[in-house]
Write an enzyme that holds these catalytic residues in place. Structure first.
Site, short mmCIF file in Angstrom:
data_model
loop_
_atom_site.label_atom_id
_atom_site.label_comp_id
_atom_site.label_asym_id
_atom_site.label_seq_id
_atom_site.Cartn_x
_atom_site.Cartn_y
_atom_site.Cartn_z
CB THR A 112 -0.91 0.01 1.23
OG1 THR A 112 -1.70 -1.18 1.25
CG2 THR A 112 -1.85 1.22 1.21
CE LYS A 156 1.94 0.75 5.51
NZ LYS A 156 1.26 0.81 4.19
CE LYS A 189 -4.44 -2.08 0.58
NZ LYS A 189 -5.05 -3.30 1.11
#
Length: 300
Positions: A95, A239, A171
């Site tokens: 990602t 994150k 995503k």
């Protein structure tokens, strides 16, 4: 087809073993001795550095943490790009921001490699069964070269466009939803416990009614059992929700729910729970209110 899977973590190991089952000649790469030994025991080859993958590898699937690790694994001093076959395909599944995906794609293409921007979803269980969902964008040639790997690791491959960056965008949006859903699931369970509801009955009611979500059903089941082994860790959402905020800033687009959820995950990480399963963001409410969690062992 000769394939290398870089990163034999919760999803990478499952993906690598799925490639083996599909008959692909697969090398798994991971720094950890235990991960390499596990993959060798399954019938694969293993190496500790991306620079050690077999010369002429035709496809490299990267299931590492972020863009920085992806770049290092491909183009760093110990990177694997120079060992890939001309016209080989990079399947980039970490990602990352759309800008990073586009930048890495350009670097790969400058070296004569194809690049598929291909983040994934499904967790360790779907990776192990070869049933991940892939959100991919790239050229028709990249899709064609990657097809044997995609067939091995995924039950659904979304072809989202012909340029890298679109997969990463989808995503990041997906992670906004996932992170907020986990945080609100934990908030709801914590409130119910604080108010005196039996947590198992609360779980049963919610999962049979309209307020349910996949994340509530999946993550709160682990909280009930005290099972904080990380399938997806708290720090992953520190994150990933940071990526949501970064993308939103670039578009001058407010994301207040994602920002609040990120603060909750950050708080859980600061308390020492960053490597716990992400549903254990509920520890924030436990610390604030003193609620008991049903899976915790009594002290003393």
């Amino acid at each position: 087809m000769n394939v290398a899977v870089i990163g034999l973590g919760a999803m990478g190991m499952g993906a690598a073993k799925s490639c083996l089952r599909a008959g692909l000649a697969t090398t798994g790469c991971d720094l950890r001795d235990s991960a390499r030994a596990d993959f060798v025991a399954a019938g694969g080859a293993a190496c500790a550095s991306p620079a050690e993958i077999p010369q002429g590898t035709e496809a490299v699937l990267l299931l590492v943490v972020n863009a920085a690790q992806t770049e290092a694994a491909l183009f760093g001093e110990a990177g694997c790009a120079g060992r890939m076959a001309p016209g080989g395909v990079v399947i980039s599944s970490a990602t990352m921001s759309p800008d990073d995906a586009r930048r890495l794609a350009a670097a790969a293409e400058a070296r004569g490699l194809l690049y598929l921007d291909a983040p994934v979803s499904g967790g360790a269980a779907k990776a192990a069964s070869g049933e991940m969902t892939v959100m991919a964008s790239g050229s028709a040639a990249a899709f064609e070269r990657a097809q044997p790997v995609l067939d091995a690791v995924a039950s659904k491959v979304w072809r989202l466009g012909d340029t890298p960056g679109i997969g990463a965008t989808v995503k990041v949006v997906h992670q906004l939803l996932a992170g907020v859903h986990i945080a609100v699931a934990a908030e709801a369970m914590a409130l119910g416990i604080r108010a005196g509801a039996d947590p198992r009955q609360l779980y049963d009611v919610v999962t049979s009614a309209a307020g349910n979500s996949w994340m509530f059903e999946n993550r709160m089941a682990r909280v009930l059992e005290g099972d904080d082994a990380p399938r997806s860790a708290v720090d992953i959402f520190v994150k990933d929700l940071g990526l949501v905020a970064e993308m939103a800033r670039g578009l001058n687009h407010p994301v207040p729910l994602a920002s609040q959820a990120q603060q909750l995950f950050t708080a859980a990480s600061a308390m020492g729970h960053g490597r716990a399963d992400d549903g254990f963001v509920i520890r924030v409410w436990q610390a604030l209110t003193g609620i008991p969690l049903p899976g915790d062992k009594p002290k003393g």
